[in-house]
Design a protein around this motif. Structure first.
Motif, mmCIF file in Angstrom:
data_model
loop_
_atom_site.group_PDB
_atom_site.id
_atom_site.type_symbol
_atom_site.label_atom_id
_atom_site.label_comp_id
_atom_site.label_asym_id
_atom_site.label_seq_id
_atom_site.Cartn_x
_atom_site.Cartn_y
_atom_site.Cartn_z
ATOM 1 N N TYR A 25 -13.447 59.963 -13.167
ATOM 2 C CA TYR A 25 -14.688 59.393 -14.358
ATOM 3 C C TYR A 25 -15.279 58.266 -13.727
ATOM 4 O O TYR A 25 -14.588 57.074 -13.572
ATOM 5 C CB TYR A 25 -14.083 59.266 -15.744
ATOM 6 N N CYS A 27 -18.102 55.312 -14.634
ATOM 7 C CA CYS A 27 -19.168 54.812 -15.666
ATOM 8 C C CYS A 27 -20.486 54.986 -14.881
ATOM 9 O O CYS A 27 -20.931 54.498 -14.114
ATOM 10 C CB CYS A 27 -18.952 53.488 -16.271
ATOM 11 N N CYS A 218 -17.527 57.007 -23.357
ATOM 12 C CA CYS A 218 -16.813 57.193 -22.061
ATOM 13 C C CYS A 218 -15.553 57.838 -22.554
ATOM 14 O O CYS A 218 -15.290 58.717 -21.747
ATOM 15 C CB CYS A 218 -16.748 56.244 -21.157
ATOM 16 N N HIS A 243 -15.502 46.740 -21.408
ATOM 17 C CA HIS A 243 -15.637 48.178 -21.426
ATOM 18 C C HIS A 243 -14.474 49.053 -21.316
ATOM 19 O O HIS A 243 -14.199 49.901 -22.154
ATOM 20 C CB HIS A 243 -16.750 48.624 -20.665
ATOM 21 N N HIS A 244 -13.933 48.511 -20.013
ATOM 22 C CA HIS A 244 -12.631 49.471 -19.859
ATOM 23 C C HIS A 244 -11.581 48.922 -20.788
ATOM 24 O O HIS A 244 -10.689 49.992 -20.998
ATOM 25 C CB HIS A 244 -12.340 49.127 -18.375
ATOM 26 N N GLU A 247 -12.114 51.114 -23.649
ATOM 27 C CA GLU A 247 -11.786 52.712 -23.455
ATOM 28 C C GLU A 247 -10.358 52.918 -23.448
ATOM 29 O O GLU A 247 -9.972 53.752 -24.232
ATOM 30 C CB GLU A 247 -12.497 53.034 -22.051
HETATM 31 ZN ZN ZN Z 1 -17.946 53.699 -19.196
#
Ligand code: ZN
Ligand code: AMP
Length: 466
Positions: A25, A27, A218, A243-244, A247
């Protein structure tokens, strides 16, 4: 093959979780404006990873999202939505804005020989999956509702901060993220925002009309396309701390375990040693480089010179030198094409191994490029070496087997061709003004079939030759 994992801060041997298919995956872009060369560096790194995995015989299932629901201007879940802001400024709908910039982005990455991932899902097509995800987090006790949205409760997740190795103590976090009085912790983040009636992009949900937080897309699309566990997650280093981290918190909150096994992050591109920013006027696009006489392949060659985990400083001197080196390299390679000098099998294997060891050592592309230079400079000129270089170019992706006009930039395209293309651009503009979109598309497609790519910019239409 060895890779470096941001999560463990260690380099280790990579093996897929499941059979021969590697699930990745990445981003993807937020499509409210032109992607700049810094963004492109991150996608070039993603492409080296793809190609190296393929070299090692793996199949790929790779998803890269398109963020077409604008995330907010600041990380604090406040401020105007970037997509809506651009839409208002350009007097278009957010959907028109997203469609236009998605097209430009995909064209740009193709011009850089970046392989398009197998799945390129748009956030706006997955609102239901995001709502289901948020509902799951509420059901599991990881989220709570406030008057303006649904928030993730970071104190419920003991590993919050593990990726960035940051300590999210009550006191420390408040300084970075603006405090919203209804939030239980200053670093709690929005999973879903309730929209006021003037907000352009909004959808029905169990919590009224609203729109998703950025991080949830995501997690939701990764789960849908790659499953509960997948091999690799990529992005730029700026995503590590927020962000991660978010996630991971979301996925663990829903599933009880993380999704990605390997986290791999690309370092930033700087300009003249400093930050790239719109206000400094140094966020170049691929088209702007082309206008200055640097083709996408010269930019890609420029990116080969630094390991993905190192900062790369962009300068025009650096680009000049990349342009010269690429030309020199191609000249050396030409001497091998069709040449009948004898090189032993043993020597060829040695040359190939030098290259292979470099790419398999955490994508050491600068070293791999050095190995290709060694092949090109090899004293005996042999077509066998030419074939080996072409094979290595399946990783480097800089068209080493092509003799192209484009290498010199659009500036040096011969003038008859230039005149003809400009006439076609003018005809297409007339067709568009007359709302004859079929004719406008026909002109674009006809040129594209000849490798002439049109790019619409605010200043008009430009072209490049592939
Ligand atoms: Zn992302
Ligand atoms: P964005 O569209 O802002 O989400 O950025 C797209 C990708 O580009 C993300 O993976 C970012 O981490 C990355 N990125 C943003 N700025 C830079 C930069 N200066 N150098 C390298 N990568 C960047």
């Amino acid at each position: 093959m060895k890779l470096y994992n941001t999560m463990t801060r260690q380099k280790g041997e990579f093996t897929p979780l499941n059979g021969n298919t590697v699930r990745i995956y990445s981003c993807g872009p937020t499509v409210y404006g032109y992607a700049h060369i810094g963004n492109m560096r991150t996608y070039v790194f993603m492409d080296f990873l793809r190609r190296t995995l393929q070299w090692n015989g793996y199949d790929l299932l790779h998803a890269m999202n398109i963020t077409d629901v604008g995330h907010l201007v600041s990380d604090s879940d406040d401020g105007e939505d970037k997509m809506s802001k651009t839409a208002r400024e350009q007097k278009k709908t957010p959907w028109e804005i997203a469609e236009y910039y998605t097209g430009v982005f995909l064209r740009d990455i193709e011009r850089l020989n970046i392989q398009i991932p197998e799945i390129v899902p748009k956030a706006t097509m997955h609102i239901q999956e995001m709502i289901d995800f948020v509902q799951g987090l509420l059901d599991n006790g990881y989220a709570y509702e406030t008057s303006d949205g649904i928030y993730y409760d970071i104190k419920k997740f003991k590993d919050y901060g593990k990726l960035s190795r940051m300590n999210f103590d009550e006191n420390q976090a408040g300084a970075r993220v603006e405090v919203n009085s209804e939030k239980r912790h200053p670093a709690d983040f929005a999973l879903w925002k309730k929209a006021d009636p003037t907000h352009i992009m909004q959808w029905e949900s169990p919590w009224g009309m609203g729109y998703p937080g950025w991080h949830i897309e995501c997690s939701a699309m990764g789960l849908k396309y790659l499953g509960e566990e997948f091999d690799i997650h990529t992005g730029g280093v700026d995503h590590i701390p927020i962000h991660h981290e978010n996630e991971i918190a979301q996925t663990c909150g829903l599933l009880g375990h993380p999704a990605a096994k390997w986290w791999i992050h690309g370092e930033f591109m700087l300009v003249d040693g400093g930050k790239m920013s719109k206000s400094l006027g140094n966020t170049y696009t691929l088209d702007q480089l082309q206008e200055k006489g640097y083709s996408p392949m010269v930019f890609r060659y420029f990116c080969l010179n630094a390991h993905y985990s190192q900062k790369l400083n962009f300068t025009f001197e650096g680009m000049d030198s990349a342009k010269k080196s690429l030309k020199n390299l191609k000249n050396q390679i030409k001497k091998h094409k069709g040449a009948d000098g004898q090189v032993s099998e043993e020597e060829l294997i040695k040359l190939k191994n030098e290259f292979e060891e470099a790419i398999n050592d955490d994508l050491n592309i600068p070293k791999a490029l050095g190995a290709v230079w060694n092949m090109a400079r090899y004293e005996t000129k042999s077509n066998k070496i030419y074939e080996l270089i072409v094979l290595c170019d399946s990783i480097l992706g800089i068209d080493l087997d092509k003799d192209d006009v484009e290498e010199n930039g659009a500036n040096e395209v011969d003038s008859d061709l230039d005149r003809e293309i400009k006439e076609q651009i003018a005809l297409r503009l007339e067709a568009k003004k007359a709302k004859n979109y079929a004719e406008a598309d026909r002109i674009r497609n006809e040129l594209a079939a000849r490798g002439i790519i049109l790019t619409d910019t605010k200043e008009g239409t430009t072209y490049s030759i592939k």
